[in-house]
Write an enzyme that holds these catalytic residues in place. Structure first.
Site, PDB file in Angstrom:
ATOM      1  N   GLY A  97       0.796  -1.228   0.000  1.00 48.67           N
ATOM      2  CA  GLY A  97       0.000   0.000   0.000  1.00 48.67           C
ATOM      3  C   GLY A  97       0.822   1.268   0.000  1.00 48.67           C
ATOM      4  N   LYS A 118       9.923   2.107   0.659  1.00 45.80           N
ATOM      5  CA  LYS A 118       8.755   2.096   1.545  1.00 45.80           C
ATOM      6  C   LYS A 118       8.446   3.535   1.960  1.00 45.80           C
ATOM      7  CE  LYS A 118       6.977   0.338   5.934  1.00 45.80           C
ATOM      8  NZ  LYS A 118       7.282  -0.470   7.135  1.00 45.80           N
ATOM      9  N   ASP A 130      -2.399   6.886   2.923  1.00 48.52           N
ATOM     10  CA  ASP A 130      -1.921   7.971   2.064  1.00 48.52           C
ATOM     11  C   ASP A 130      -0.649   7.587   1.306  1.00 48.52           C
ATOM     12  OD1 ASP A 130      -0.015   7.979   4.059  1.00 48.52           O
ATOM     13  OD2 ASP A 130      -0.602   9.918   4.919  1.00 48.52           O
ATOM     14  N   GLY A 131      -0.210   6.326   1.479  1.00 47.51           N
ATOM     15  CA  GLY A 131       0.972   5.858   0.748  1.00 47.51           C
ATOM     16  C   GLY A 131       2.290   6.329   1.337  1.00 47.51           C
ATOM     17  N   ARG A 188      14.777  -0.473   1.184  1.00 45.95           N
ATOM     18  CA  ARG A 188      15.053  -1.735   1.878  1.00 45.95           C
ATOM     19  C   ARG A 188      15.232  -2.860   0.859  1.00 45.95           C
ATOM     20  NH1 ARG A 188       9.326  -3.032   5.037  1.00 45.95           N
ATOM     21  NH2 ARG A 188       8.079  -3.420   3.173  1.00 45.95           N
ATOM     22  N   ARG A 195       5.510 -13.377   0.761  1.00 50.82           N
ATOM     23  CA  ARG A 195       5.121 -13.745   2.117  1.00 50.82           C
ATOM     24  C   ARG A 195       3.969 -14.736   2.085  1.00 50.82           C
ATOM     25  NH1 ARG A 195       4.526  -8.016   3.462  1.00 50.82           N
ATOM     26  NH2 ARG A 195       6.398  -7.759   2.225  1.00 50.82           N
ATOM     27  N   ASP A 265       0.561 -11.702   6.474  1.00 53.74           N
ATOM     28  CA  ASP A 265       1.114 -10.839   5.419  1.00 53.74           C
ATOM     29  C   ASP A 265       2.466 -10.253   5.820  1.00 53.74           C
ATOM     30  OD1 ASP A 265      -0.956  -9.487   7.161  1.00 53.74           O
ATOM     31  OD2 ASP A 265       0.030  -7.708   6.372  1.00 53.74           O
ATOM     32  N   ASN A 266       2.892 -10.475   7.081  1.00 52.27           N
ATOM     33  CA  ASN A 266       4.204 -10.007   7.533  1.00 52.27           C
ATOM     34  C   ASN A 266       5.176 -11.161   7.765  1.00 52.27           C
ATOM     35  OD1 ASN A 266       3.211  -7.365   7.625  1.00 52.27           O
ATOM     36  ND2 ASN A 266       2.523  -7.585   9.720  1.00 52.27           N
ATOM     37  N   ASP A 275       9.097  -6.277   7.499  1.00 50.51           N
ATOM     38  CA  ASP A 275       8.009  -5.381   7.903  1.00 50.51           C
ATOM     39  C   ASP A 275       8.100  -4.976   9.377  1.00 50.51           C
ATOM     40  OD1 ASP A 275       7.219  -5.671   5.324  1.00 50.51           O
ATOM     41  OD2 ASP A 275       5.424  -6.828   5.724  1.00 50.51           O
TER      42      ASP A 275
END
Length: 512
Positions: A97, A118, A130-131, A188, A195, A265-266, A275
């Protein structure tokens, strides 16, 4: 590489939507409107992973690339589509996201690394976000991923941190107190960002052909010991992920690290730490330690991480089942049942090493559990208890004479059963074949860190960074590269002393 291997999202406009039948969406970063400043760099990552000379950090091209203002010639930025179970419930489509995969680089060692920004702007997976990422959380991720690497724990790496003057609004503790912070971006790197949720979304959407393609790609690229013509390759893959996940969580426990948000998801399919959000290293030993203020039910407390690992692996198995025949499903269930044994075995092995034990002894597990109970009862400092045991002599222990510098052991010594544990411990050390007290201490100081990224250290660096003073970031970066060696600058900064009183009330936010 990825655009050649998989179908990409057919819609190329950048707006939030439900995406199907692809692994990635093509989406470009959104540069900051204000000036950007490079405030931290890992020279080791630049030189040893990216084959760059450290002087590159002074160039305009480098600054533009790491801040999302420039895309390398021939590369196509991507955002990854994945789903996940968050706090135990299926959350549907999640995805990158606020992250952009900027390219894949194969270095002079033949290692392939994926470069991801990121905090670089909105994507189709931004949901209500908001990204952006703020300086506070970006700085913590930059420092922690590098600190974990030097502790010997599999992790993503951080190459750079840039900060802007763009306003980003965050409700840090989800209490209605919205504050203005500054936007930041971390570059990163990981061997892979896939994942558990990468496979889950495809299984949940019934996109089984695509799931099979992705799985084969992951195995071929990252699991070289598994033959692609082996009909049991998915079973072999699952078995490897189970044992490596157990290993990773045992390693976390060995340094008192709590990830904070162990959602599927992590959790990396390569079993590396990814993450970094509301993570924390324990100060006082407490199995109920929860670094994340928004984890009201303490689901991800440090003492529950192994159980959560099992839950996440069960969700991976659920995603794989449509690709397995009945016999393979049965075998996969048996593999999952062996997770607890894998974990306990690795945990015991690590803590035996931390205590300086050589060889096997049936009382080792009891001695470890006994010590942890004493630490819990006395609220002894986790890191420094093991470090002080590495530095104190057997004679000092025998006489129960604990010098003042070993403050963590002094706390532990207040327990009425301390002398009983010491007697058992010294007896066990005497059973080490061919060992000496000097050898033991030398051995233990190479596995028990003197310095970790404590929450109060990170917070102190963050507060100074808000005032454009990045000196403490650089000091921490330098010290955490050598966590096992006593360093004058670290001692002067008080990094091995008892944590300050104000550190007890520090909270870590999930809002980043």
């Amino acid at each position: 590489m990825f655009t050649e291997s998989f179908p990409v999202d057919v819609i190329q406009e950048n707006y939030v939507r439900n995406v199907r039948n692809c692994i990635f969406s093509i989406v470009y970063p959104t540069p900051f409107k204000s000036r950007v400043r490079l405030v931290a760099v890992s020279e080791e990552v630049l030189e040893n992973i990216l084959d760059l000379d450290r002087s590159v950090k002074g160039t305009s091209d480098f600054l533009q690339f790491v801040s999302g203002g420039k895309v390398l010639l021939g590369s196509v930025p991507l955002a990854h589509r994945y789903g996940g179970h968050q706090f135990g419930s299926w959350a549907g489509q999640l995805g990158d996201g606020r992250a952009h995969l900027m390219g894949v680089y194969t270095n002079r060692h033949g290692e392939r690394w994926e470069l991801q920004l990121k905090g670089s702007g909105k994507t189709p997976y931004s949901r209500n976000g908001d990204g952006r990422a703020v300086l506070r959380s970006s700085l913590r991720e930059f420092l922690c991923s590098e600190a974990m690497h030097y502790l010997g724990i599999p992790t993503s790496r951080a190459a750079s941190l840039v900060v802007s003057d763009d306003d980003v609004w965050r409700d840090q503790f989800y209490n209605g107190n919205i504050k203005k912070e500054r936007g930041a971006i971390v570059l990163r790197l990981a061997k892979s960002w896939f994942r558990i949720g990468s496979l889950e979304i495809l299984a949940h959407s019934g996109e089984l052909d695509l799931q099979r393609r992705l799985l084969d790609f992951i195995i071929q690229e990252h699991f070289p010991s598994i033959a692609m013509n082996d009909s049991n390759r998915y079973l072999e893959f699952f078995s490897t992920v189970v044992s490596e996940t157990a290993n990773l969580i045992a390693l976390w426990m060995s340094v008192g690290f709590a990830h904070g948000v162990c959602n599927t998801d992590n959790f990396s399919l390569l079993s590396i730490t990814i993450d970094y959000g509301p993570f924390g290293f324990m100060d006082s030993y407490d199995p109920n330690f929860v670094p994340n203020t928004s984890d009201d039910e303490k689901r991800y407390k440090i003492g529950n991480q192994a159980n959560v690992g099992l839950f996440n692996l069960s969700k991976l198995l659920q995603a794989l089942k449509p690709l397995l025949d009945p016999r393979q499903k049965q075998l996969a269930s048996q593999i999952l049942e062996g997770y607890g044994e894998h974990y306990y075995s690795r945990f015991t092995e690590l803590f035996k090493t931390k205590l300086g034990f050589l060889g096997e002894n049936e009382d080792d597990s009891y001695l470890i559990a006994f010590l942890l109970k004493l630490m819990e009862d006395t609220k002894a400092d986790f890191t420094m208890t093991f470090r002080h045991l590495s530095e104190i002599t057997e004679d000092e222990l025998k006489e129960l004479h604990i010098p003042e510098e070993f403050w963590a052991l002094q706390d532990l010594a207040k327990h009425k059963l301390f002398s009983e544990w010491v007697t058992m411990y010294l007896l066990r050390l005497n059973r080490n074949k061919g060992d000496s007290d000097t050898k033991r201490r030398t051995r233990m100081t190479t596995v028990n860190p003197r310095y970790i990224l404590r929450n109060w250290m990170a917070e102190s660096a963050v507060q100074k960074a808000h005032l454009n003073d990045f000196s403490e970031v650089h000091l921490l970066q330098q010290i955490l590269q050598h966590p096992f060696q006593k360093q004058q600058a670290a001692e002067k900064a008080g990094y091995s002393l008892r944590p300050p009183v104000w550190a007890k009330d520090l909270k870590v936010s999930c809002s980043s």
